[in-house]
Design an enzyme around this catalytic site. Sequence first.
Site, PDB file in Angstrom:
ATOM      1  N   GLY A 184     -10.916  59.424   0.252  1.00  0.00           N
ATOM      2  CA  GLY A 184     -12.312  58.968   0.648  1.00  0.00           C
ATOM      3  C   GLY A 184     -12.470  57.181   0.569  1.00  0.00           C
ATOM      4  O   GLY A 184     -11.208  56.694   0.657  1.00  0.00           O
ATOM      5  N   ILE A 185     -13.519  56.513   0.944  1.00  0.00           N
ATOM      6  CA  ILE A 185     -13.849  55.348   0.389  1.00  0.00           C
ATOM      7  C   ILE A 185     -14.272  54.686  -0.676  1.00  0.00           C
ATOM      8  O   ILE A 185     -14.457  55.633  -2.014  1.00  0.00           O
ATOM      9  CB  ILE A 185     -15.680  54.757   1.245  1.00  0.00           C
ATOM     10  CG1 ILE A 185     -15.312  53.336   1.925  1.00  0.00           C
ATOM     11  CG2 ILE A 185     -16.189  55.424   1.073  1.00  0.00           C
ATOM     12  CD1 ILE A 185     -16.569  53.056   2.533  1.00  0.00           C
ATOM     13  N   GLY A 222     -12.643  51.814  -4.504  1.00  0.00           N
ATOM     14  CA  GLY A 222     -12.231  51.243  -5.207  1.00  0.00           C
ATOM     15  C   GLY A 222     -10.769  52.410  -5.565  1.00  0.00           C
ATOM     16  O   GLY A 222      -9.195  52.292  -5.739  1.00  0.00           O
ATOM     17  N   MET A 223     -11.246  53.238  -6.703  1.00  0.00           N
ATOM     18  CA  MET A 223     -10.271  54.401  -6.844  1.00  0.00           C
ATOM     19  C   MET A 223      -9.209  55.304  -5.815  1.00  0.00           C
ATOM     20  O   MET A 223      -8.357  55.213  -5.999  1.00  0.00           O
ATOM     21  CB  MET A 223     -11.160  55.315  -7.597  1.00  0.00           C
ATOM     22  CG  MET A 223     -12.074  55.307  -8.869  1.00  0.00           C
ATOM     23  SD  MET A 223     -12.923  56.329 -10.125  1.00  0.00           S
ATOM     24  CE  MET A 223     -13.650  55.648 -11.324  1.00  0.00           C
ATOM     25  N   GLU A 276     -10.817  62.413   7.189  1.00  0.00           N
ATOM     26  CA  GLU A 276     -12.001  61.912   7.515  1.00  0.00           C
ATOM     27  C   GLU A 276     -11.883  60.218   7.885  1.00  0.00           C
ATOM     28  O   GLU A 276     -12.110  60.051   9.286  1.00  0.00           O
ATOM     29  CB  GLU A 276     -13.022  62.690   6.747  1.00  0.00           C
ATOM     30  CG  GLU A 276     -14.709  61.668   7.314  1.00  0.00           C
ATOM     31  CD  GLU A 276     -15.513  61.919   6.437  1.00  0.00           C
ATOM     32  OE1 GLU A 276     -16.468  63.086   5.975  1.00  0.00           O
ATOM     33  OE2 GLU A 276     -15.961  61.102   6.167  1.00  0.00           O
ATOM     34  N   GLY A 285     -18.346  64.203   3.988  1.00  0.00           N
ATOM     35  CA  GLY A 285     -17.287  65.124   4.416  1.00  0.00           C
ATOM     36  C   GLY A 285     -16.976  65.439   2.752  1.00  0.00           C
ATOM     37  O   GLY A 285     -16.253  66.703   2.712  1.00  0.00           O
TER      38      GLY A 285
END
Length: 451
Positions: free
Chosen positions: A219-220, A222-223, A244, A342
């Site tokens: 996903g989007i 920093g982590m 995605e 998503g």
Amino acid sequence: MMKRQANAPMKRISAEEAAGLVRPGMWLDYGAIFGQPDVFDAALAKRKSELSNVGFRSCLSVKPRAVLEADPEGEVFHWVNLHFSGYDRKMHDAGRANYMPVNLGEIPDYYRRFIEPIDILVVKARPMDADGNFNLSAATLWLRAMIERARMVIIEETTGIPHVLGDGVSIHKDEVDYVIAGDNAAAPELPNPAPSEVDKAVARLIIDEIEDGSCLQIGIGGMPNAVCSLLQDSTAEDLGIHTEMLTDGIIDLYRAGRITGARKQINPGKMVCTFALGSTYLYDAIDHNPDVEFHAVDYTNLPQNIMQNDKVVAINNTTQMDLGGQAASETDGHRHLTGTGGQAQFARGAYASKGGKSFICLSSTFERRGERRSRIVLGLTPGNAVTTTRADMMYVVTEYGITNLKGKSMAERAKALIALAHPDYREGLERDAYDNGLIPRGYFGATVKPS
């Protein structure tokens, strides 16, 4: 307005002529991300005084929309948004955006079954090739469904976006009514923030759970980016990508030789995604790259497709979680921040995958107006939308540890999540859990892996 005859020739017109086709009461669609038109948008904004009640849909704006800037009170242009960027959030705060709740992977079906036909679809594409095709670039998403449902299709031609390969990434001239010249500006970039120490601590815990041959959804934020960074130096081999969003971090892994896709069950050897958003480094990497396949979002995001690969690892963020494991990832109370995206579908798809794992990550605390607060709470902030349900929650990770909630009772979940909270909040959370019956008196159990 009726869609043109199939044998009618495509026409090249000016942006002003294209904007002149818009009539009061029409619904337009701008597509998503850097596929949204800019030259057409500016031309349409200039017609504000001539129009009324014009609606348009878009998603994840990467630059200001001229029609909104020209109509700050919303007297003419009415906007529905399917996932917010920072700009979209700002406009929502100003009362100019209306969010449509979606599972991203279902959106093509919404267009085909529930959304009224689009009067005019306007999207960017690369210049037409020798075969009469316009490449739609790195925002495949639900474009094919929109093309099917549009009464008129206008292409804003530009050289500023990458040429991508895959399924449904182009539109033929026979499906296009009009072409206008774009500005050829470079695709906007999304800054890639450096991971914090908390991000790195969370990433280290996840890295231990990633095996050779794992198929990643990143996903989007920093982590997830920190996970990509640490994986470059790990021993994990033959990683795959079915995601995605394609990010800079994934390209780093690809360049480091960690991604081969050799053990994937579907699309072996290919990095599969539905859109890309990041820096020029990313856009250069995907341009004409046969190792990257773009697909419609109902291919990438539906759980029944995700689960076909073994060892799917889904890594996503949330902003708040209650002691039962509900994740609120898209709102702050009634203030909308992003979107469902998503996350829920990948959580389900990864869990259903043979050997699959879903991780929902969060820092234990955040600061607001100088006050530190816990992200793990007894109950979600009133108005917060649940993005991933407690029944779908698998692994939860903070900088203080990792736990798997599958198969745990409410009491076990509460104890496990309290142990992941910042130490300053654990006593209060435990007291609240007892006082509200989440943990029976005298109960003890669940342990977590230490950070």
